[in-house]
Design a protein around this motif. Structure first.
Motif, PDB file in Angstrom:
ATOM      1  N   HIS A 523       0.815  -1.218   0.000  1.00  0.00           N
ATOM      2  CA  HIS A 523       0.000   0.000   0.000  1.00  0.00           C
ATOM      3  C   HIS A 523       0.856   1.280   0.000  1.00  0.00           C
ATOM      4  O   HIS A 523       0.412   2.319   0.455  1.00  0.00           O
ATOM      5  CB  HIS A 523      -1.011  -0.023   1.161  1.00  0.00           C
ATOM      6  N   ARG A 524       2.077   1.154  -0.526  1.00  0.00           N
ATOM      7  CA  ARG A 524       2.943   2.336  -0.642  1.00  0.00           C
ATOM      8  C   ARG A 524       3.245   2.524  -2.132  1.00  0.00           C
ATOM      9  O   ARG A 524       4.297   2.102  -2.608  1.00  0.00           O
ATOM     10  CB  ARG A 524       4.230   2.121   0.156  1.00  0.00           C
ATOM     11  N   PRO A 525       2.337   3.111  -2.872  1.00  0.00           N
ATOM     12  CA  PRO A 525       2.454   3.086  -4.335  1.00  0.00           C
ATOM     13  C   PRO A 525       3.567   3.973  -4.885  1.00  0.00           C
ATOM     14  O   PRO A 525       4.027   4.886  -4.202  1.00  0.00           O
ATOM     15  CB  PRO A 525       1.097   3.626  -4.788  1.00  0.00           C
ATOM     16  N   VAL A 526       3.977   3.645  -6.120  1.00  0.00           N
ATOM     17  CA  VAL A 526       4.826   4.565  -6.880  1.00  0.00           C
ATOM     18  C   VAL A 526       3.850   5.330  -7.769  1.00  0.00           C
ATOM     19  O   VAL A 526       3.087   4.725  -8.523  1.00  0.00           O
ATOM     20  CB  VAL A 526       5.839   3.789  -7.748  1.00  0.00           C
ATOM     21  N   ILE A 527       3.871   6.634  -7.632  1.00  0.00           N
ATOM     22  CA  ILE A 527       2.871   7.425  -8.359  1.00  0.00           C
ATOM     23  C   ILE A 527       3.196   7.458  -9.853  1.00  0.00           C
ATOM     24  O   ILE A 527       4.332   7.688 -10.248  1.00  0.00           O
ATOM     25  CB  ILE A 527       2.767   8.855  -7.764  1.00  0.00           C
ATOM     26  N   ASN A 528       2.151   7.200 -10.618  1.00  0.00           N
ATOM     27  CA  ASN A 528       2.274   7.235 -12.066  1.00  0.00           C
ATOM     28  C   ASN A 528       1.545   8.509 -12.508  1.00  0.00           C
ATOM     29  O   ASN A 528       0.316   8.583 -12.446  1.00  0.00           O
ATOM     30  CB  ASN A 528       1.607   5.962 -12.614  1.00  0.00           C
ATOM     31  N   TRP A 529       2.332   9.500 -12.923  1.00  0.00           N
ATOM     32  CA  TRP A 529       1.713  10.807 -13.177  1.00  0.00           C
ATOM     33  C   TRP A 529       0.803  10.803 -14.401  1.00  0.00           C
ATOM     34  O   TRP A 529      -0.037  11.695 -14.549  1.00  0.00           O
ATOM     35  CB  TRP A 529       2.775  11.920 -13.198  1.00  0.00           C
ATOM     36  N   GLU A 530       0.945   9.785 -15.253  1.00  0.00           N
ATOM     37  CA  GLU A 530      -0.005   9.643 -16.377  1.00  0.00           C
ATOM     38  C   GLU A 530      -1.379   9.300 -15.807  1.00  0.00           C
ATOM     39  O   GLU A 530      -2.387   9.856 -16.198  1.00  0.00           O
ATOM     40  CB  GLU A 530       0.440   8.533 -17.338  1.00  0.00           C
ATOM     41  N   LYS A 531      -1.363   8.354 -14.845  1.00  0.00           N
ATOM     42  CA  LYS A 531      -2.628   7.975 -14.191  1.00  0.00           C
ATOM     43  C   LYS A 531      -3.206   9.198 -13.461  1.00  0.00           C
ATOM     44  O   LYS A 531      -4.400   9.443 -13.500  1.00  0.00           O
ATOM     45  CB  LYS A 531      -2.369   6.821 -13.211  1.00  0.00           C
ATOM     46  N   ASN A 532      -2.300   9.942 -12.807  1.00  0.00           N
ATOM     47  CA  ASN A 532      -2.799  11.081 -12.043  1.00  0.00           C
ATOM     48  C   ASN A 532      -3.454  12.147 -12.924  1.00  0.00           C
ATOM     49  O   ASN A 532      -4.302  12.900 -12.456  1.00  0.00           O
ATOM     50  CB  ASN A 532      -1.675  11.694 -11.194  1.00  0.00           C
ATOM     51  N   LYS A 533      -3.068  12.171 -14.200  1.00  0.00           N
ATOM     52  CA  LYS A 533      -3.707  13.144 -15.106  1.00  0.00           C
ATOM     53  C   LYS A 533      -5.205  12.872 -15.225  1.00  0.00           C
ATOM     54  O   LYS A 533      -5.979  13.750 -15.565  1.00  0.00           O
ATOM     55  CB  LYS A 533      -3.062  13.051 -16.496  1.00  0.00           C
ATOM     56  N   LYS A 534      -5.569  11.614 -14.957  1.00  0.00           N
ATOM     57  CA  LYS A 534      -6.987  11.241 -15.088  1.00  0.00           C
ATOM     58  C   LYS A 534      -7.888  11.983 -14.103  1.00  0.00           C
ATOM     59  O   LYS A 534      -9.111  11.928 -14.236  1.00  0.00           O
ATOM     60  CB  LYS A 534      -7.154   9.737 -14.894  1.00  0.00           C
ATOM     61  N   ILE A 535      -7.288  12.635 -13.137  1.00  0.00           N
ATOM     62  CA  ILE A 535      -8.144  13.393 -12.207  1.00  0.00           C
ATOM     63  C   ILE A 535      -8.887  14.499 -12.964  1.00  0.00           C
ATOM     64  O   ILE A 535      -9.902  14.991 -12.508  1.00  0.00           O
ATOM     65  CB  ILE A 535      -7.354  13.996 -11.004  1.00  0.00           C
ATOM     66  N   GLU A 536      -8.374  14.855 -14.135  1.00  0.00           N
ATOM     67  CA  GLU A 536      -9.026  15.903 -14.946  1.00  0.00           C
ATOM     68  C   GLU A 536     -10.124  15.327 -15.850  1.00  0.00           C
ATOM     69  O   GLU A 536     -10.923  16.072 -16.401  1.00  0.00           O
ATOM     70  CB  GLU A 536      -7.995  16.602 -15.852  1.00  0.00           C
ATOM     71  N   GLU A 537     -10.122  14.005 -16.031  1.00  0.00           N
ATOM     72  CA  GLU A 537     -11.072  13.374 -16.963  1.00  0.00           C
ATOM     73  C   GLU A 537     -12.419  13.183 -16.277  1.00  0.00           C
ATOM     74  O   GLU A 537     -12.597  12.239 -15.481  1.00  0.00           O
ATOM     75  CB  GLU A 537     -10.522  11.983 -17.297  1.00  0.00           C
ATOM     76  N   VAL A 538     -13.342  14.057 -16.568  1.00  0.00           N
ATOM     77  CA  VAL A 538     -14.618  14.036 -15.842  1.00  0.00           C
ATOM     78  C   VAL A 538     -15.289  12.667 -15.952  1.00  0.00           C
ATOM     79  O   VAL A 538     -15.389  12.102 -17.038  1.00  0.00           O
ATOM     80  CB  VAL A 538     -15.556  15.148 -16.378  1.00  0.00           C
ATOM     81  N   GLY A 539     -15.690  12.130 -14.810  1.00  0.00           N
ATOM     82  CA  GLY A 539     -16.389  10.836 -14.792  1.00  0.00           C
ATOM     83  C   GLY A 539     -15.464   9.653 -14.588  1.00  0.00           C
ATOM     84  O   GLY A 539     -15.931   8.546 -14.326  1.00  0.00           O
ATOM     85  N   SER A 540     -14.125   9.854 -14.682  1.00  0.00           N
ATOM     86  CA  SER A 540     -13.219   8.725 -14.430  1.00  0.00           C
ATOM     87  C   SER A 540     -13.220   8.435 -12.926  1.00  0.00           C
ATOM     88  O   SER A 540     -13.564   9.313 -12.109  1.00  0.00           O
ATOM     89  CB  SER A 540     -11.794   9.052 -14.902  1.00  0.00           C
ATOM     90  N   ILE A 541     -12.812   7.240 -12.574  1.00  0.00           N
ATOM     91  CA  ILE A 541     -12.771   6.874 -11.151  1.00  0.00           C
ATOM     92  C   ILE A 541     -11.865   7.850 -10.405  1.00  0.00           C
ATOM     93  O   ILE A 541     -12.203   8.352  -9.330  1.00  0.00           O
ATOM     94  CB  ILE A 541     -12.263   5.423 -10.999  1.00  0.00           C
TER      95      ILE A 541
END
Ligand code: GLC
Length: 650
Positions: A523-541
């Motif tokens: 539970h100590r992830p390596v952040i994938n900033w591509e995944k983090n970009k999804k915070i802008e994608e309305v409706g994504s998890i």
């Protein structure tokens, strides 16, 4: 302030040798020193009074306080003053934190300075940076085995980078927390190396024995902390042919606080961190700092005396720095870290609300709030002026350390109930939505703790694997409800990095022999900033969880009533699936209502009439909706894992 002529003259003599402007710019420091010296003296003598080097080290300690003051930068002294003016700054509803590993989050400290806008976007204004000081790659326990308390590990950068980051944070009114690993050092620390080489002075920095005579006595009562990966409390060191106390891993040597030199050296390190601009210092594992044969070597009275001593030394030199005692122990023992008797609220300022954290997971699995409620009479003892870190997940495991009687009080059998929780979260129950793992199972006692990320424990990982949209939706609701429940309780909320957008478990640690023995890495992830970009994608998890978390933080910052004014009342449990609390201050009120079950539930409107003046409507800040308070035999209908944050209005 007690006036102790002899003591004051003694201190004045030491001060006379320093460049202290008693009447001018150092006046506030001088006043603090003189008003605390009597207490410092008492506490110090209580522990070290009989030690042959006590006096020598005492003088050195006072010099340490003065020198650290002289090194304290002007902006930090000004910040100290500001904080004092604000009252007890850390009780504020405006603080929201995140805990992260710098390397796993974004590589290094320089990159972190460039990520501040990410935190600002989320509303996070308090960062807990996981251990940064030099630690051997393979045997580091995530940085909790320090080889040099003054050197930033090269992986993260250097001291300048940290100071630069802190200054950038300060410009944005952000607070910083780092750790002092007080209980032990790495066995590669220079003190340990000298001890290994046979230097008696340094052997006295640790607990070292020629044979098993005393270790056996200790082992009789000391529990195993990591029974699977590091059983026992002593390790034989071939180099010096001695048994060394190693309560955690064999590469973490326990420091001997019976030796006043150790205390003074570590106090110097604490003030060094204070002068880096730390706002809250997380004292790692304080429960363990005093050892005594015939005891569990945890929570001993001397450990509290030492913490009080640290607190008063910090008050003198860095009054703006608060202390967090990371005591993950039984509920009634946690409370003692806030200080007792005449030291109430004069020991650690902050502690982890570990009991409540675990109880939230208890409620989530069982759908029942009764064990949680049975524990509140302990938790509510927290004195005014101190506060909690409220959290759902952190870098460590979840321990089910609350007392058996709390479980019995809820009509359950403690053994069966704990077994159910462990099975539920480790996936041993076939239809459990959670995907976690047992950590540190102890076959001797049957104890085990739980690893797993917030999202995986809430069911997101399994729901995604099964591509089950209903379960995905439910898991998101659970994640946000768990966060909301802890954000509004009173205390500083700390999000564990990755949880703000639903990172599920990361199993790559299994391929790394330096980590595979410790499943907390899942539970100590390596952040994938591509995944983090999804915070802008309305409706994504990622977007739904991030926006929900952000909304909760924004609401918290706008609601003064949810600051920690010791103003929490639990509602009568009209429905045992629903946890309900009232936060009130003057005429302001906020109800937090949380359905911990997977069913739609009903809560009588009477629940909102039991406390104070009746108001006909409730404004729900979460749903942005007004509810009319109905008749007592009518109900508020709450969806599975739904929650409401309601303010009574006319
Ligand atoms: C604390 C840390 C934990 C570490 C232990 C030993 O409990 O949170 O991660 O393993 O101390 O330093």
């Amino acid at each position: 302030m007690t006036f102790n002529k002899q003591l004051h003259e003694y201190v004045n003599k030491i001060i006379a040798k320093k460049k202290i402007d008693m009447m001018g710019k150092d006046n506030a420091f001088y006043t603090r020193l003189m008003s605390n010296i009597d207490t410092i003296d008492h506490l110090y003598r209580e522990i070290y009074g009989h030690n042959p080097v006590a006096d020598l080290q005492y003088e050195a300690l006072i010099n340490t306080l003065i020198d650290a003051h002289l090194c304290r930068a002007k902006d930090l002294r000004d910040k100290d003053e500001n904080k004092i003016e604000k009252g007890i700054w850390f009780l504020s509803n405006e603080i929201a934190g995140m805990s992260l590993y710098v390397d796993r989050f974004c590589g290094n400290l320089q990159h972190l300075s460039q990520k501040l806008s990410y935190f600002e976007n989320l509303g996070v204004n308090f960062l807990h940076l996981m251990p940064l000081f030099e630690s051997p790659e393979g045997e580091s326990d995530g940085g909790y085995a320090v080889t040099n308390f003054r050197k930033i590990d090269e992986r993260f950068g250097n001291l300048e980078d940290l100071i630069h980051l802190r200054k950038e944070m300060q410009k944005k009114d952000m607070y910083l927390m780092i750790d002092i690993v007080l209980n032990h050092t790495s066995y590669h620390h220079e003190w340990a190396k000298k001890a290994k080489a046979g230097d008696k002075n340094y052997q006295d920095y640790y607990y070292m024995y020629d044979d098993r005579w005393i270790p056996n006595q200790f082992d009789e009562k000391m529990p195993d902390i990591f029974p699977e990966s590091a059983p026992g409390n002593f390790t034989y060191d071939e180099a010096c042919k001695k048994w060394v106390m190693t309560v955690f891993h064999r590469y973490q040597w326990d420091l001997n606080y019976r030796n006043p030199t150790v205390f003074r050296e570590m106090m110097d390190n604490i003030l060094f961190y204070a002068n880096l601009g730390v706002d809250i210092l997380r004292i790692d594992a304080p429960a363990f700092i005093w050892k005594e044969t015939g005891t569990t070597c945890q929570n001993l009275p001397q450990a509290h005396t030492l913490l009080r001593l640290i607190k008063h030394c910090v008050l003198v030199t860095a009054p703006g720095m608060a202390l967090l005692g990371e005591a993950i122990v039984a509920p009634k023992d946690i409370m003692k870290y806030f200080g007792t008797g005449s030291f109430t609220a004069k020991e650690c300022d902050v502690a982890y609300n570990a009991t409540h954290m675990a109880l939230q997971w208890d409620m989530l699995a069982s759908g029942d709030t009764r064990v949680m409620l049975a524990a509140q009479h302990e938790i509510l003892q927290k004195p005014y002026g101190t506060t909690w870190i409220n959290y759902t997940r952190c870098h460590d495991d979840i321990g089910l350390g609350y007392d058996d009687y709390m479980i019995e009080h809820a009509g359950r059998n403690p053994f069966e109930h704990r077994k159910f929780l462990k099975d539920y979260y480790s996936g041993a129950i076939w239809n459990s939505p959670a995907k976690g793992a047992l950590f540190s199972s102890n076959p001797k006692t049957g104890d085990a703790r739980i690893s797993g990320s917030l999202a995986s424990l809430c069911g997101l990982e399994k729901a995604l694997e099964e591509n089950n949209s209903y379960e995905i939706d439910l898991s998101i609701r659970k994640i946000l409800m768990m966060q909301a429940h802890s954000f509004f309780l009173g205390g500083i909320p700390i999000i564990f990095y990755g949880d703000e957008l639903g990172y599920t478990n990361d199993y790559s640690y299994l391929n790394d022999p330096r980590k595979s023995y410790d499943n907390r890495w899942m539970h100590r992830p390596v952040i994938n900033w591509e995944k983090n970009k999804k915070i802008e994608e309305v409706g994504s998890i990622e977007n739904i969880i991030f926006q929900g978390t952000k909304k909760l933080i924004t609401l918290r910052k706008n609601l003064f009533v949810v600051g920690d004014h010791k103003n929490l009342t639990w509602l009568t449990p009209h429905n045992h699936h629903v946890a309900g609390y009232l936060r009130s201050y003057d005429d302001k009120k906020l109800y937090g209502i949380f359905n911990f079950s997977n069913q739609t539930v009903y809560l009588t409107w009477y629940a909102f009439k039991e406390h104070g003046t009746f108001k006909p409507t409730l404004y729900d800040y979460w749903k942005e909706k007004v509810f009319s308070v109905g008749l007592d035999n009518d109900y508020l209908v709450i969806e599975p894992y739904g929650f409401h944050l309601m303010e009574p209005r006319d």
